[in-house]
Design a protein around this motif. Sequence first.
Motif, PDB file in Angstrom:
ATOM      1  N   ASN A 164     -21.301   4.640 -21.866  1.00 26.08           N
ATOM      2  CA  ASN A 164     -20.811   3.666 -21.316  1.00 26.08           C
ATOM      3  C   ASN A 164     -19.656   3.896 -20.405  1.00 26.08           C
ATOM      4  OD1 ASN A 164     -22.360   1.051 -22.123  1.00 26.08           O
ATOM      5  ND2 ASN A 164     -21.411   1.160 -24.196  1.00 26.08           N
TER       6      ASN A 164
ATOM      7  N   CYS B 289     -15.273   2.933 -10.196  1.00 26.05           N
ATOM      8  CA  CYS B 289     -15.187   1.808 -10.898  1.00 26.05           C
ATOM      9  C   CYS B 289     -15.575   0.986  -9.763  1.00 26.05           C
ATOM     10  CB  CYS B 289     -13.922   1.556 -11.507  1.00 26.05           C
ATOM     11  SG  CYS B 289     -13.870  -0.317 -12.064  1.00 26.05           S
TER      12      CYS B 289
ATOM     13  N   THR C 201     -16.295  -2.435 -18.124  1.00 21.98           N
ATOM     14  CA  THR C 201     -17.260  -1.747 -18.999  1.00 21.98           C
ATOM     15  C   THR C 201     -18.525  -2.376 -18.594  1.00 21.98           C
ATOM     16  OG1 THR C 201     -15.600  -1.961 -20.688  1.00 21.98           O
ATOM     17  CG2 THR C 201     -17.768  -1.347 -21.409  1.00 21.98           C
TER      18      THR C 201
ATOM     19  N   HIS D  72     -16.164   3.028 -18.859  1.00 14.85           N
ATOM     20  CA  HIS D  72     -15.088   2.105 -19.303  1.00 14.85           C
ATOM     21  C   HIS D  72     -13.853   2.381 -18.623  1.00 14.85           C
ATOM     22  CE1 HIS D  72     -12.768  -0.632 -21.625  1.00 14.85           C
ATOM     23  NE2 HIS D  72     -11.956   0.220 -21.742  1.00 14.85           N
TER      24      HIS D  72
END
Length: 409
Positions: free
Chosen positions: A354, A341, A363, A356
């Motif tokens: 996507n 991330c 996101t 997330h």
Amino acid sequence: MVRTKKLRIPPKHIYSEINATSADVWNTCLVLMDFYQYQRGYPHAHNRFYFGKDCPQWMQKKLAKRFPLHSHSVLAVMKRYFAAWRSYSTHKRNGNTDARPPHKRKSFMTTRWNYTAIRFDKTLLGNSLSLAMGRGRKRLDILLPTSFDMSCADQIATVDLVHEYGEWTLHFTYRFDDERPDVSGDGVLAVDIGEIHPMVTHDGEETLIFNGRYIRSLYQLRNKVNAQFQHLISRTTRFSRRYRKLVQRKWKTLNRLDRQIADCLHKATAKLRDVCVRRGIATVVIGDLKGIRKRMNYGKKANQKLHQWAFSRIAWLLDYKLKAVGIKVVSQDEAYTSQSCPACCHRYKPRHRNYHCKECGFTFHRDGVGAINIRKKYLGQVVPVAAAMIPPRGIRQTPRLTQCVSQTR
Ligand SMILES: [Zn+2]
């Protein structure tokens, strides 16, 4: 800087005669080398060159005025011969026991003309390329198409007459001075070369996604055509009339598709170069592709699709196109860049379109994450990126025009 351009030309009988003469030069090199070794009595089991330093000079004298070719064309073949020796010697030094010195007789060989043997003539039909065939012999004239760019004709270093896949082509080598235009900015742009999209880029603000649907469809068609022809060819007798015709037709079709694919890749990478120039990018970071083939093993069919995804070709095209405008190109290890991330470095493998993050709620479009992380990794940033990112912009190639059309998702 050296650039090469290819030009297809209509076939003529004399071209094969010329390339057969070049092969003659090669074959004579083989014979002369045997003679040289016999004369000098050099031992055969020797790790270094088998011949003395005077050998090329000696051979050049022997080859002179023997063939209906320009002396520099003969010299080019001889240079190729000694280059083969050098590569043999390197292989042997590196412990390759299978390596052999040049020994195979050839029937045809690419002919090269140096700039000294090249002239451009203006004829009633248009510009023509005039290649010298040696003193006292008629020059070889090849009519050039009207689309041929004459503006940098004086930068041509060599012209090669090549027979590839049943077609005759001229390979022009241009030598340009290294002109590095000033790069106005200091931006860093990361490129993720991937399976689904050929290129996804991120420069800190904007994320661009180059759509690969059209290129993929060309690859699929290429596979299909290849399989169909292969099926037909397998039913014929080898080297029969029908066999030859089918093979010829197969290559004609595949060559056309390959040119379309090349054109497509050229246009997409050129588009990215223009984006970089416009946005003042000084450095482009490309995700390292070394592990890509090892990491991917999704079954036979998917592998075929993915392997062909000219990863290295895109990287290579980008490399020279960007360097030509003075942009630095660096490669960056891309381990875990598609899983981490960008905001909190939590790792998970996205399943859907996507990305997330469960930890912080970040996101973003899945393919953009890879590019963001490559950029972060290169800059050594541990700190999170902006929470509110601008949504990625897609760039699509249309089949009819193969031009890049921008679209917002
Ligand atoms: Zn997160």
